[in-house]
Design a protein around this motif. Structure first.
Motif, PDB file in Angstrom:
ATOM      1  N   ARG A  69      79.681  -8.206  19.236  1.00 48.56           N
ATOM      2  CA  ARG A  69      79.728  -7.632  20.564  1.00 48.56           C
ATOM      3  C   ARG A  69      78.747  -6.469  20.689  1.00 48.56           C
ATOM      4  NH1 ARG A  69      81.482 -10.062  24.621  1.00 48.56           N
ATOM      5  NH2 ARG A  69      82.034  -8.091  25.597  1.00 48.56           N
ATOM      6  N   SER A  70      78.145  -6.346  21.864  1.00 46.92           N
ATOM      7  CA  SER A  70      77.225  -5.226  22.086  1.00 46.92           C
ATOM      8  C   SER A  70      77.971  -3.904  22.184  1.00 46.92           C
ATOM      9  CB  SER A  70      76.404  -5.458  23.360  1.00 46.92           C
ATOM     10  OG  SER A  70      77.234  -5.642  24.476  1.00 46.92           O
ATOM     11  N   ASP A  71      79.298  -3.982  22.420  1.00 51.65           N
ATOM     12  CA  ASP A  71      80.082  -2.744  22.429  1.00 51.65           C
ATOM     13  C   ASP A  71      80.647  -2.444  21.038  1.00 51.65           C
ATOM     14  OD1 ASP A  71      81.962  -4.723  22.249  1.00 51.65           O
ATOM     15  OD2 ASP A  71      83.005  -4.235  24.106  1.00 51.65           O
ATOM     16  N   GLY A  72      80.147  -3.154  20.012  1.00 52.39           N
ATOM     17  CA  GLY A  72      80.624  -2.934  18.655  1.00 52.39           C
ATOM     18  C   GLY A  72      79.868  -1.839  17.928  1.00 52.39           C
ATOM     19  N   GLN A  73      79.413  -0.832  18.661  1.00 58.27           N
ATOM     20  CA  GLN A  73      78.722   0.293  18.046  1.00 58.27           C
ATOM     21  C   GLN A  73      79.688   1.474  17.913  1.00 58.27           C
ATOM     22  OE1 GLN A  73      74.583   0.995  19.418  1.00 58.27           O
ATOM     23  NE2 GLN A  73      75.051  -0.518  20.999  1.00 58.27           N
ATOM     24  N   ILE A  74      79.806   1.985  16.704  1.00 56.79           N
ATOM     25  CA  ILE A  74      80.671   3.135  16.461  1.00 56.79           C
ATOM     26  C   ILE A  74      79.775   4.363  16.377  1.00 56.79           C
ATOM     27  CG2 ILE A  74      82.286   4.197  14.853  1.00 56.79           C
ATOM     28  CD1 ILE A  74      82.013   0.559  14.511  1.00 56.79           C
ATOM     29  N   LYS A  75      79.865   5.215  17.389  1.00 54.98           N
ATOM     30  CA  LYS A  75      79.005   6.394  17.462  1.00 54.98           C
ATOM     31  C   LYS A  75      79.846   7.651  17.255  1.00 54.98           C
ATOM     32  CE  LYS A  75      75.645   4.297  20.614  1.00 54.98           C
ATOM     33  NZ  LYS A  75      74.894   4.420  21.884  1.00 54.98           N
ATOM     34  N   VAL A  76      79.611   8.321  16.136  1.00 57.78           N
ATOM     35  CA  VAL A  76      80.295   9.577  15.832  1.00 57.78           C
ATOM     36  C   VAL A  76      79.295  10.534  15.201  1.00 57.78           C
ATOM     37  CG1 VAL A  76      82.628   8.650  15.607  1.00 57.78           C
ATOM     38  CG2 VAL A  76      81.101   8.602  13.635  1.00 57.78           C
ATOM     39  N   LYS A  77      79.546  11.801  15.380  1.00 58.32           N
ATOM     40  CA  LYS A  77      78.685  12.848  14.810  1.00 58.32           C
ATOM     41  C   LYS A  77      77.218  12.646  15.202  1.00 58.32           C
ATOM     42  CE  LYS A  77      79.988  12.317  10.513  1.00 58.32           C
ATOM     43  NZ  LYS A  77      80.189  12.535   9.067  1.00 58.32           N
ATOM     44  N   GLY A  78      77.000  12.043  16.385  1.00 54.42           N
ATOM     45  CA  GLY A  78      75.646  11.844  16.875  1.00 54.42           C
ATOM     46  C   GLY A  78      74.904  10.719  16.193  1.00 54.42           C
TER      47      GLY A  78
ATOM     48  N   ASP B 107      88.643   8.350  18.355  1.00 56.50           N
ATOM     49  CA  ASP B 107      89.339   9.252  19.276  1.00 56.50           C
ATOM     50  C   ASP B 107      88.808  10.656  19.034  1.00 56.50           C
ATOM     51  OD1 ASP B 107      91.048  10.160  21.193  1.00 56.50           O
ATOM     52  OD2 ASP B 107      92.897   9.583  20.147  1.00 56.50           O
ATOM     53  N   SER B 108      89.089  11.548  19.943  1.00 62.75           N
ATOM     54  CA  SER B 108      88.689  12.945  19.756  1.00 62.75           C
ATOM     55  C   SER B 108      89.768  13.838  20.348  1.00 62.75           C
ATOM     56  CB  SER B 108      87.342  13.228  20.419  1.00 62.75           C
ATOM     57  OG  SER B 108      87.419  13.063  21.821  1.00 62.75           O
ATOM     58  N   HIS B 109      89.941  14.991  19.706  1.00 59.81           N
ATOM     59  CA  HIS B 109      90.934  15.952  20.188  1.00 59.81           C
ATOM     60  C   HIS B 109      90.502  17.348  19.758  1.00 59.81           C
ATOM     61  CE1 HIS B 109      94.811  17.457  21.526  1.00 59.81           C
ATOM     62  NE2 HIS B 109      94.936  18.094  20.371  1.00 59.81           N
ATOM     63  N   GLY B 110      90.375  18.232  20.738  1.00 64.35           N
ATOM     64  CA  GLY B 110      89.984  19.607  20.434  1.00 64.35           C
ATOM     65  C   GLY B 110      88.652  19.710  19.737  1.00 64.35           C
ATOM     66  N   GLY B 111      87.695  18.849  20.118  1.00 64.43           N
ATOM     67  CA  GLY B 111      86.371  18.878  19.515  1.00 64.43           C
ATOM     68  C   GLY B 111      86.295  18.201  18.168  1.00 64.43           C
ATOM     69  N   ARG B 112      87.356  17.540  17.760  1.00 69.32           N
ATOM     70  CA  ARG B 112      87.413  16.883  16.451  1.00 69.32           C
ATOM     71  C   ARG B 112      87.408  15.365  16.653  1.00 69.32           C
ATOM     72  NH1 ARG B 112      91.924  16.437  12.262  1.00 69.32           N
ATOM     73  NH2 ARG B 112      90.908  16.831  10.274  1.00 69.32           N
ATOM     74  N   GLU B 113      86.413  14.670  16.073  1.00 66.07           N
ATOM     75  CA  GLU B 113      86.327  13.219  16.187  1.00 66.07           C
ATOM     76  C   GLU B 113      87.121  12.575  15.058  1.00 66.07           C
ATOM     77  OE1 GLU B 113      82.250  11.909  18.264  1.00 66.07           O
ATOM     78  OE2 GLU B 113      81.975  12.838  16.298  1.00 66.07           O
ATOM     79  N   ARG B 114      87.851  11.496  15.424  1.00 63.49           N
ATOM     80  CA  ARG B 114      88.665  10.798  14.431  1.00 63.49           C
ATOM     81  C   ARG B 114      88.327   9.308  14.460  1.00 63.49           C
ATOM     82  NH1 ARG B 114      94.452  13.328  16.223  1.00 63.49           N
ATOM     83  NH2 ARG B 114      93.722  12.388  18.169  1.00 63.49           N
ATOM     84  N   VAL B 115      88.052   8.762  13.280  1.00 61.76           N
ATOM     85  CA  VAL B 115      87.796   7.327  13.148  1.00 61.76           C
ATOM     86  C   VAL B 115      88.903   6.738  12.277  1.00 61.76           C
ATOM     87  CG1 VAL B 115      86.261   5.561  12.223  1.00 61.76           C
ATOM     88  CG2 VAL B 115      85.306   7.540  13.420  1.00 61.76           C
ATOM     89  N   THR B 116      89.539   5.688  12.797  1.00 59.10           N
ATOM     90  CA  THR B 116      90.576   4.980  12.036  1.00 59.10           C
ATOM     91  C   THR B 116      90.140   3.539  11.847  1.00 59.10           C
ATOM     92  OG1 THR B 116      92.304   6.375  13.024  1.00 59.10           O
ATOM     93  CG2 THR B 116      93.008   4.335  11.937  1.00 59.10           C
TER      94      THR B 116
END
Length: 646
Positions: free
Chosen positions: A535-544, A569-578
């Motif tokens: 999928r073209s939406d299968g890009q995981i973008k974190v930390k730029g 997900d992100s919360h309080g400026g913190r990115e989370r990858v599960t």
């Protein structure tokens, strides 16, 4: 036979144009020509809808011309014209019928008679729209036409003079066959009435029209072989399909102003259809992509795995085309006459997997058992024991857990062939099928509810490589701006459904990535193959930075992971990858986490910010097979969930 091949769809476009011109009133040049000759009644023969249905019957698939795939074998019949046919102009209605059917079957047509000026003028007007038509000419009565095949078009009872009721009981000319049509009082029609519009369709069902062409049975030749060997005519064949598609699409409000195209390369001039536009102009939201043709066929819906559901309308012809194209595809996947197929594809709620496959298998010489998604290990064991089922068709996320359960209950279980679609299957799962179930054929169908089959995998293709079905769904690979990329370069996939005319899809961005390149395959099929990249939406973008879902899945292959889901997900400026996995065996989440951190810097603790900032969290969850939630309609697992977009 001429090196140029003529296509009946171009004649249909010509007839449709004449029909529109005559419907505009008596002032057109065509209407004046007919009236001046006292032949206005001939206008009723220009009835494109009935003619299209008739030609579809004559060729057993207008969109497959010049081949007819045979459902009981994997062979084809090839149609070819006689060459030149000559018509003696006794009755003008008969002559026009002979001209149109002679052209439809690809022949040069010679009209022999006293009305040379009229027929020359009529054929010139029919050529004015510019759709390619076979040659034609007129000659004087008694002229010898060397090498031509004389054609005797049957008289009609009623006669071709639709307006003259007295001729309804007229006898045919001596020695001329008669096409008998019983018309009751309620069915009588004047000029252009329903009877006149049915004549060409009835002609297509009669023996004289079938005799206008050669039918060659190509024993041992598959549809893919015939198309693959047709390289000299390929661009012309695709261009004819595109011309017909675009002109049919212009009947819809959304595509009314679509520019006409003539050649295959012209496709790039057409706009890209985005998913948002498709949803906005399709049922139930709107009728912008509806043609206004009479209702027939089937309505399906998407699984809505990556967005709201879409509803896809298939006309009867669309549905027939899908089935005609799918039967050879099933043979290419490894299905053979006499196979016994367990069909576990998803159905219900208008979802199309089970409906389409059941329609296709019902035409084939196989025995099918449609369990849909309700399949259990008990079903598999009963069907293999009692019915000797040897083929299973399904979606990997559902099928693999069921087969493992069945194998655990009966260690001697064997499944000869496994055909799958919906999502890719991991190499470790394919290996398990071969080693544990003795499976000799593991083949993939690449399809989309919007436009049905896109490609298929023969036994000689591995990974995510698929043969393309360009005559059915023409696929382009483009960059983010919709510009074509060179062969072998990855990009976004655009699909043009060549044989779907209700709710047409032209350069539709389906949301998938891939690369296309030419390939000469060991199965004997040469042509373009697609490497499906997800999928073209299968890009995981974190930390730029970015990592692809497919890259993570490939890296987890050594752990025999069957299914993968990534949530950001992100919360309080913190990115989370599960990362969540499914596998048949027990996995250690920390081991997988450490492996992925070492393999992908974007998932590691390293970042470009102040080291004292805690900006990133990465966790892994390991689940048994079947442990992740499935879409209730399609059975698929949502691969990437980005909650930051909400």
């Amino acid at each position: 036979m001429s090196a140029t091949r003529w296509y009946p769809t171009d004649l249909l476009l010509t007839v449709e144009h004449a029909e529109r011109v005559l419907a505009g009133g008596p002032d057109s040049e065509l209407a004046r020509l007919l009236a001046g000759a006292g032949l206005s009644g001939l206008g009723g023969l220009f009835a494109s809808a009935g003619f299209a249905e008739g030609l579809d019957e004559l060729f057993d698939g207008l969109s497959q011309y010049p081949w007819q795939p045979l459902v009981d074998t994997d062979d084809v019949v090839e149609f070819s014209p006689l060459g030149t046919v000559v018509l003696d102009d006794r009755r003008p209605g008969n002559t026009l019928r002979g001209l149109l059917l002679g052209w439809a079957t690809g022949n040069e047509v010679v009209v022999r008679g006293d009305r040379q000026e009229f027929w020359a003028a009529l054929t010139a007007l029919l050529r004015e729209p510019g759709f390619p038509l076979p040659p034609s000419r007129t000659v004087a009565p008694g002229t010898d036409v060397p090498g031509a095949h004389p054609v005797l078009v049957p008289d009609l009872l009623p006669s071709e003079d639709w307006a003259d009721e007295a001729l309804y009981a007229a006898a045919g000319t001596a020695g001329v066959p008669v096409l008998r049509i019983r018309v009751d009082a309620g069915g009588r029609a004047g000029t252009g009435g329903p009877f006149a519009g049915d004549v060409l369709r009835l002609d297509c069902r009669s023996g004289w029209a079938g005799a206008l062409q050669h039918r060659t049975y190509l024993r041992g030749t598959r549809l893919s072989d015939a198309r693959g060997a047709d390289t000299a005519q390929e661009d012309g064949r695709i261009a004819a399909r595109l011309r017909y598609l675009v002109e049919r699409a212009r009947r819809t409000p959304y595509y009314r102003d679509l520019p006409r195209i003539d050649e295959r390369a012209d496709l790039r001039r057409l706009p890209v259809l985005e998913k948002s536009a498709l949803e906005q102009h399709s049922l139930p939201a709107a009728r912008g992509l509806c043609s206004g043709d009479r209702p027939s066929g089937e309505v399906l819906r998407s699984g809505a795995t990556t967005g709201p559901p879409r509803y896809i309308v298939y006309s009867r012809t669309d549905w027939d085309n899908m089935v005609r194209e799918a039967v050879p595809l099933f043979y290419a996947l490894g299905v053979r006459p006499g196979d016994r197929v367990i069909n576990s594809l998803f159905g219900g709620g208008l979802y199309g997997g089970l409906i389409t496959s059941s329609s296709e298998l019902s035409r084939m010489p196989v025995e099918a058992y449609s369990t849909a998604q309700m399949i259990t290990a008990d079903d598999v064991l009963m069907l293999t024991r009692s019915f000797s089922a040897n083929v299973v068709l399904g979606q990997p996320a559902l099928l693999l857990p069921v087969l493992r359960d069945a194998k655990a209950r009966e260690p001697g279980l064997r499944i000869e062939k496994v055909l799958y679609g919906g999502t890719p299957m991991t190499e470790s799962d394919k290996r398990w099928l071969r080693e544990e179930l003795g499976t000799t054929v593991v083949s993939s169908i690449l399809a989309a509810n919007d436009g049905a089959q896109l490609g298929y995998q023969c036994s000689d293709l591995a990974g995510t490589l698929h043969h393309l079905c360009d005559d059915y769904n023409l696929i382009e690979v483009v960059d983010g701006q919709g510009r074509p990329v060179p062969d072998g370069e990855p990009g976004e996939l655009l699909v043009t459904s060549m044989q779907k005319f209700e709710g047409p899809l032209i350069r539709y961005r389906i949301g998938d990535l891939g690369r296309i390149f030419p390939h000469r395959c060991g199965c004997g099929v040469s042509g373009r193959v697609l490497e499906y990249l997800g999928r073209s939406d299968g890009q995981i973008k974190v930390k730029g930075r970015t990592v692809l879902y497919g890259e993570i899945m490939a890296e987890l292959a050594r752990f025999e992971v069957s299914q993968l889901q990534v949530e950001i997900d992100s919360h309080g400026g913190r990115e989370r990858v599960t990362v969540r996995t499914e596998s048949p065996g027990k996995l250690d989440p920390e081991e997988l986490r450490d492996h992925l951190k070492n393999r992908f810097e974007v998932l590691s603790d390293h970042h470009s910010f102040d080291e004292s900032l805690d900006v990133f969290e990465f966790t892994v969850e390991c689940h048994p097979e079947g442990g992740l939630p499935r879409n209730a309609v399609s059975g698929k697992i949502k691969t990437v969930i980005d909650r930051r977009l909400r």
